[in-house]
Write a protein that holds these residues in place. Structure first.
Motif, PDB file in Angstrom:
ATOM      1  N   SER A  79      38.944  62.252  12.887  1.00 16.83           N
ATOM      2  CA  SER A  79      37.621  62.010  13.446  1.00 16.83           C
ATOM      3  C   SER A  79      37.422  60.505  13.593  1.00 16.83           C
ATOM      4  N   GLU A 107      35.157  58.882  12.385  1.00 18.26           N
ATOM      5  CA  GLU A 107      34.617  58.353  11.129  1.00 18.26           C
ATOM      6  C   GLU A 107      35.656  58.314  10.011  1.00 18.26           C
ATOM      7  N   ASP A 108      36.822  58.859  10.236  1.00 21.55           N
ATOM      8  CA  ASP A 108      37.846  58.915   9.185  1.00 21.55           C
ATOM      9  C   ASP A 108      38.299  57.497   8.820  1.00 21.55           C
ATOM     10  N   ALA A 116      35.093  52.366  17.831  1.00 22.61           N
ATOM     11  CA  ALA A 116      35.342  51.954  16.445  1.00 22.61           C
ATOM     12  C   ALA A 116      36.504  50.975  16.372  1.00 22.61           C
TER      13      ALA A 116
END
Length: 374
Positions: free
Chosen positions: A142, A144-145, A197
């Protein structure tokens, strides 16, 4: 399909039949959609595994492609396809073959989703995309990992970070353009978030790659995405028809079979195409309409209503009326040629060494080679 059965004279059954006109129509449909969305189309060659199909797909000028095996990469690279994505998580033991291909001038990129893979790839000096999980289907991370940035940094420090990639395989489990469009947005959102990100952490992310056949056709907005992938779209199959991506009239692949017997008391017609010719794939069994081992058509490709291959042994297929269908079996004497539309084009094609092609322009049946292996 507008062809006379005489075109099959002398052809041994079972045989894999490809309708070139239908295939070209399918290719044009997605090519135009990708152009309308402003993204590069990177077709997946795992279904076709054929240089002749690739030539028609690319208009004669080799363009970017996706592969699922290094054997595919080697064949296509030798034919001049030098922009290739190997879209299966890389095993370190395969890296020497990747290096060999790159040394011969092929820009072969791999995918990965772990620190261990990233370290091996960075040491080998091979460019990679990080696989993003957009729907819980298989592999990937993901956005967010925490390991996403760790993996990206390992690759970036080695000059090997190309971007991110995802595949919404769960889109095969829903039906209709609206549902597929929702999965397409999941792909876009997940990969764009991951790319942002990486960029926020000071790393470049030039490639944002998405795609599955259902989402590729249903996508409405691919802002932030650079390329679109799909594979079975060139042929289509009953699984795709069952979830509304195409109709049976779009299916370009079929298996030609001969009637070899009858069991009138059971309502059966026997053909010489079993699971060795059609595969064991029963992908429509979980759908609203179970198509058995395939829909039965006459030799000209016209669907015979309510007739399916209900069972298959190694070299025998059993044709019967689907459950609940009324009326008698059609008269299909021994020797009658029939064509079976496949559940899963990839699996059915893999059972055969080549295509017997009905050409788009009037002419005799053509033979196109097909390859396999890993």
């Amino acid at each position: 399909m507008s062809t006379h059965p005489a075109i099959f004279e002398g052809l041994t059954t079972p045989a894999l039949i490809l309708d070139e006109a239908r295939m070209l129509r399918n290719l044009a449909r997605l090519s135009q959609h990708a152009a309308d969305l402003g993204v590069t189309l990177r077709p997946h060659m795992k279904t076709a595994k054929s240089l002749e199909v690739a030539e028609r797909m690319s208009g004669g000028t080799p363009g970017p492609i996706t592969v699922s095996t290094l054997a595919e990469a080697e064949v296509f690279a030798a034919a001049g396809y030098n922009d290739i994505l190997y879209a299966v998580g890389i095993a370190p033991g395969k890296l020497p073959r990747v290096q060999a291909l790159r040394a011969r001038g092929c820009d072969l990129v791999v995918i990965l989703d772990s620190v261990a893979q990233a370290r091996a790839v960075a040491e080998a000096g091979i460019p990679a995309l990080i696989e993003i999980d957009s729907d819980g289907h298989r592999g990937g991370l993901s956005a967010e990992d925490p390991s996403l940035l760790e993996i990206a940094r390992i690759l970036a420090d080695a000059g090997a970070l190309c971007g991110v990639v995802t595949h919404a395989g769960e889109s095969y489990g829903v039906s209709g353009a609206e549902a597929h469009a929702e999965f397409a947005e999941r792909e876009r959102a997940a990969t764009v978030a991951a790319a942002e990100a990486l960029r926020a952490a000071g790393m470049a992310c030039p490639v944002v790659s998405v795609g599955s056949t259902p989402t590729a056709h249903a996508a409405r907005d691919l802002a932030g995405v650079t390329e679109l992938r799909a594979g079975v779209y060139m042929f289509f199959d009953l699984v795709m028809a069952g979830i509304g991506v195409c109709t049976t009239d779009d299916i370009a692949l079929s298996v030609l079979a001969s009637v070899i017997g009858h069991q009138p008391d059971k309502g059966w017609v026997l053909i010489d195409a079993g699971w060795m010719a059609m595969s064991r794939d029963r992908g429509t069994a979980a759908q609203a309409v179970d198509q058995g081992y395939g829909i039965v058509c006459d030799a000209e490709g016209r669907v015979i209503p309510e007739l399916i291959v209900t069972a298959a042994n190694q070299e025998h297929g059993i044709i019967a009326r689907r459950d609940g269908a009324a009326g008698p079996m059609p008269d299909l004497p021994v020797g009658t040629l029939l064509r079976i539309l496949p559940n899963h084009a990839c699996a059915t094609a893999a059972q055969h060494g080549g295509y017997s092609v009905i050409p788009a322009r009037p002419g005799p049946l053509q033979s196109w080679a097909r390859f396999g292996g890993w």
